[in-house]
Every structure is written in structure tokens, then in C-alpha cells.
Design an enzyme around this catalytic site. Structure first.
Site, PDB file in Angstrom:
ATOM      1  N   TYR A   1       0.849  -1.196   0.000  1.00 49.49           N
ATOM      2  CA  TYR A   1       0.000   0.000   0.000  1.00 49.49           C
ATOM      3  C   TYR A   1       0.881   1.242   0.000  1.00 49.49           C
ATOM      4  O   TYR A   1       1.750   1.403   0.858  1.00 49.49           O
ATOM      5  CB  TYR A   1      -0.886   0.006   1.247  1.00 49.49           C
ATOM      6  CG  TYR A   1      -1.823   1.183   1.340  1.00 49.49           C
ATOM      7  CD1 TYR A   1      -2.944   1.265   0.520  1.00 49.49           C
ATOM      8  CD2 TYR A   1      -1.596   2.200   2.261  1.00 49.49           C
ATOM      9  CE1 TYR A   1      -3.820   2.331   0.611  1.00 49.49           C
ATOM     10  CE2 TYR A   1      -2.473   3.277   2.359  1.00 49.49           C
ATOM     11  CZ  TYR A   1      -3.583   3.338   1.533  1.00 49.49           C
ATOM     12  OH  TYR A   1      -4.451   4.407   1.624  1.00 49.49           O
TER      13      TYR A   1
ATOM     14  N   ASP B   1       8.983   2.509   0.881  1.00 50.04           N
ATOM     15  CA  ASP B   1       7.857   3.142   1.545  1.00 50.04           C
ATOM     16  C   ASP B   1       7.924   2.744   3.017  1.00 50.04           C
ATOM     17  O   ASP B   1       7.509   1.657   3.404  1.00 50.04           O
ATOM     18  CB  ASP B   1       6.549   2.684   0.913  1.00 50.04           C
ATOM     19  CG  ASP B   1       5.333   3.381   1.516  1.00 50.04           C
ATOM     20  OD1 ASP B   1       5.426   3.840   2.666  1.00 50.04           O
ATOM     21  OD2 ASP B   1       4.292   3.453   0.836  1.00 50.04           O
TER      22      ASP B   1
ATOM     23  N   LYS C   1       3.450   8.729   9.557  1.00 51.31           N
ATOM     24  CA  LYS C   1       3.023   8.077  10.795  1.00 51.31           C
ATOM     25  C   LYS C   1       3.943   8.388  11.975  1.00 51.31           C
ATOM     26  O   LYS C   1       3.846   9.445  12.571  1.00 51.31           O
ATOM     27  CB  LYS C   1       2.853   6.576  10.571  1.00 51.31           C
ATOM     28  CG  LYS C   1       1.670   6.227   9.658  1.00 51.31           C
ATOM     29  CD  LYS C   1       1.336   4.770   9.703  1.00 51.31           C
ATOM     30  CE  LYS C   1       0.277   4.375   8.673  1.00 51.31           C
ATOM     31  NZ  LYS C   1      -1.076   4.830   8.991  1.00 51.31           N
TER      32      LYS C   1
END
Length: 433
Positions: free
Chosen positions: A145, A241, A269
């Protein structure tokens, strides 16, 4: 005492649906069982809902709250900035002070660009790679993702026909699939076949170095190094990522943990402890393209309040003993869950890397993407409701997070609740066998 119902949250959700699309601010929250909960406060590893129930929190904002809620140093840093202005539309010292910490933390990083979300940052990384290589397409791994944009929401979850090589959303253009080559995670031969074919026109390879979004699956031995070699041989930009893994698996993230340096690292995050910021970090020659034709814009980029949070978070995470403690707490949680699953007699598996844990039911050892997709989510959804009743807040899908605020006692409490909830779920009716 077990929590029987959540009337205040139900009422809040009913009210929210009259003005807020779906009654939630992100579609992911709509999948929470038995329905979205609404919270009033949080402190350390605990949150309190509108009904006054308190939970050990293993959702942690879906990952960002790495220091726990209301961390004193983080709270003080943000509070001290708010009265000085929300944003300037101009430079300020925190832009480079925060960037200097990222450069010092992650091996091979020379420059940083600030953005606001992981979805944005991945878009910027792809634009930089295209500009540097003159190529148009990119490769990504199945099940990985990289945000919700048309460009990247591909090959993430099986469609209604069971195909993973598909679009991820209604309203997404079919043409998005023409820009990507979808490759199985861990398969260097498949990656080589794409990268060494000049007609593939691949500018960049995007990969979660640990497949956290789909099973917390570690990279096979030598896989990341193999991708690095392939990208070097084909002049392709390698992008890690690290929206989840960055500053979570080690202070230098997966780059430090696995000893492989990509060209670009995408961060979000954990980097700001719950405040909205993301970054693209990496080689100066790629990132300095923003001074010579590559557009990187955003009114809120480099916001002083969120960068104050970034500096405070990275300072806290840089303290001695943080990552050994993360590893120990993660292992304690995973070991306790495995014991509970074994005692229950159901088929299940637990993966763990640092403070990230994945629980799967109705599958094998959880080591492959296919097993993750085959997991019994209906059984798991029933389990998390029983966990809520026992004061543990967990994500749908089976991923669990730990913060620096979670103690060994908190983990032990969670394990006990997990064992009791698992027994109750099995008692409700048939489950994985």
C-alpha cells in the site's frame, strides 16, 4: 466487568452520518466493529470513549502515536509553538532542524522534502524518479500500500473476482493500470524480468521493506539487497515506503535494520507522534530536482507546529533503550498470542517485527501474501468485539501496534484479554480449524 454496549458512540455515529459522509473522516474507520467508536480523551497507552469506557490502545491512530497519547515532551513542544502562529508561508528554523534529524538518523539520506501525508509523499517520490530517469512507468509489489491515489491504489487487495492485479476503488481510471507493473513480493526473478525489459519503461520500484500493510511479512533473506542490485544495474530508482516502518523498526527504520540503502525513503506516521506530516528523504541528486523543474508544492508543507512535534518525537525515539524495549514488548505480545491460539485449538498464526504484530486465523504460518488474503476475517472481526468488551482496542485486519508507553504489565493485560476473547469467540460458534 464486560462492556455490553456503546450507546453514546452509537448515538454519535448516528448524528455524524447526518453531516459527515459515512459518519467517519476516513473510510477505514467505517470497518471498525461492532461500529465506529467515538473517544473523548487519551493518555499514555489508554483511551476513553464517550461512554466512559477505558481501553488499552493497540490502534494508536492506525500507527502514528508511537510515544503514546499526550507524551509530555511532545505536548510541551506543540503547545509552545501554537501561540507563535499556525503557519508562515515562509521558512523557519524547524524546517531544517527536523530535516537534520532525519538525515542523521537514516543511512544514506542527504536531503529531505516535507509533505503532509504518505499518499502525497509517494506521489512526489514517483515524480522525482520519472524526472531523473526520463521513464514513465513504475513497479510495485502485490499487496503493498502506497496511499489512496489513482496512481498507487493498485494490486493491493483482491477484487470481487479474486484478482489482486486490479484497481482499488470505484471511480478510479482503468488507465492507471497501464502505468504499473505488479510484481510478487520476494520474487527477484519476477522483478528482474520487469526491470531488465527496456519496454517496461520503469522509472522506480516501490516497496514496503517489511510488508506491514498485508501481514507484517519480513523480506526474504537477500531480497532487499537483490532489489538494490537490480535497480543499480538498470538505473532505476529504488523507493522504500517506510510510512509504517520508519522510526519504528529502528531509529533508522528498515534502512538501518536491513542494511540496504534505497534512493528515496517515504516517511509518515511515527515521525511526528500523531501529527500530520510526511517526508521524502534520500539522495541529494534526486531531491534537488525541485530546484530545477520538478514541482513540489503544498500550503501546509513544513508547518511549524507539526515540525515541532517531529523534532520532539525524534528526540524521544533517539533515547537509549527505546528499540530493544520495542523488540521485547513485541515478542512478549506475539508469544502470548501464540500461546493463546495454541490453547484454543483454532488454526492461527502471529507475525512480529519490532513493535508491529499481525494475527491471522484460518491460514498457515502467515508467511505469504496468499495466506494473509486467505485469513478468516469474519472470525477476527468477532474476536475484536470480544476484545473491546474486555477493554482492548484493536484494528480490523489483524495488525497490532505498540508504543513506548506500553509496559510489560500492559502487554500481559492485553495477552490475558486476548486469551479470554479468543475463548469467547470460539464459544460463539464455528471458527477456523
Amino acid at each position: 466487568m464486560l462492556i455490553e454496549s456503546w450507546p453514546a458512540s452509537e448515538a454519535a455515529w448516528a448524528r455524524a452520518k447526518k453531516s459527515l459522509a459515512g459518519g467517519v473522516s476516513t473510510g477505514m474507520r467505517a470497518s471498525m466493529k461492532p461500529h465506529p467508536l467515538f473517544f473523548s480523551s487519551a493518555s499514555g497507552p489508554r483511551m476513553t470513549d464517550l461512554d466512559g469506557n477505558t481501553y488499552l490502545d493497540h490502534v494508536l491512530g492506525w500507527g502514528p502515536v508511537i510515544l503514546g497519547h499526550g507524551h509530555p515532551g511532545l505536548t510541551e513542544a506543540v503547545a509552545s509553538r501554537i501561540s507563535l502562529g499556525a503557519t508562515y508561508g515562509a521558512g523557519h528554523a524547524l524546517e531544517y532542524e527536523a530535516a537534520e534529524r532525519v538525515v542523521a538518523a537514516i543511512p544514506g539520506v542527504e536531503r529531505v522534502l516535507w509533505s503532509n501525508t504518505g499518499s502525497e509523499a509517494n506521489q512526489v517520490a514517483l515524480r522525482l524518479a520519472r524526472a531523473a530517469t526520463g521513464r514513465k512507468r513504475f513497479a510495485k509489489m502485490l499487496g503493498h500500500y502506497h496511499g489512496w491515489s489513482d496512481t498507487f491504489l493498485l494490486g493491493y487487495r483482491p477484487d470481487s473476482a479474486g484478482s489482486v492485479e486490479s484497481l482499488g476503488s470505484a471511480g478510479q481510471l482503468d488507465s492507471a493500470l497501464s502505468d504499473v507493473s505488479l510484481v510478487p513480493f520476494g520474487d527477484l526473478d519476477a522483478a528482474a524480468a520487469v526491470l531488465k525489459n527496456q519496454e517496461s519503461d520503469i522509472a522506480a520500484v516501490f516497496v514496503e521493506p517489511v510488508l506491514c500493510n498485508s501481514g507484517v511479512i519480513a523480506p526474504p533473506e537477500g531480497y532487499l539487497a537483490g532489489l538494490r542490485e537490480l535497480c543499480d544495474a538498470t538505473d532505476t530508482v529504488l523507493v522504500f515506503d517506510e510510512v509504517i516502518t520508519g522510526f519504528r523498526l529502528a531509529y533508522g527504520g528498515a534502512v538501518e535494520r536491513y542494511g540496504v540503502q534505497p534512493d528515496l525513503v517515504v516517511l509518515a506516521k511515527a515521525i511526528a507522534g500523531g501529527y500530520p506530516v510526511s517526508a521524502i528523504a534520500g539522495r541529494a541528486s534526486l531531491l534537488e530536482q525541485v530546484t530545477s523543474g520538478v514541482v513540489h508544492a503544498g500550503t501546509y508543507n513544513g508547518n511549524p507546529v507539526v515540525l515541532a512535534a517531529t523534532v520532539a518525537t525524534l528526540e524521544a525515539l533517539g533515547a537509549d533503550g527505546i528499540y530493544p524495549a520495542f523488540e521485547a514488548r513485541g515478542q512478549e505480545l506475539a508469544t502470548g498470542m501464540r500461546s493463546a491460539i495454541a490453547a484454543s485449538g483454532v488454526l492461527g498464526a502471529v507475525n512480529q517485527i519490532g513493535p508491529v504484530v499481525q494475527v491471522l486465523f484460518g491460514t498457515g504460518d502467515g508467511s505469504t501474501l496468499d495466506q494473509f488474503f486467505a485469513g478468516d476475517q469474519v472470525f477476527y472481526d468477532r474476536l475484536i468485539v470480544h476484545l473491546l468488551r474486555r477493554g482492548v482496542f484493536a484494528l480490523p485486519g489483524g495488525r497490532w501496534y505498540l508504543s513506548t508507553a506500553h509496559t510489560a504489565d500492559d502487554v500481559a493485560t492485553t495477552v490475558q484479554a486476548f486469551a479470554e476473547a479468543l475463548s469467547a469467540t470460539v464459544g460463539d460458534g464455528p471458527g477456523p480449524a
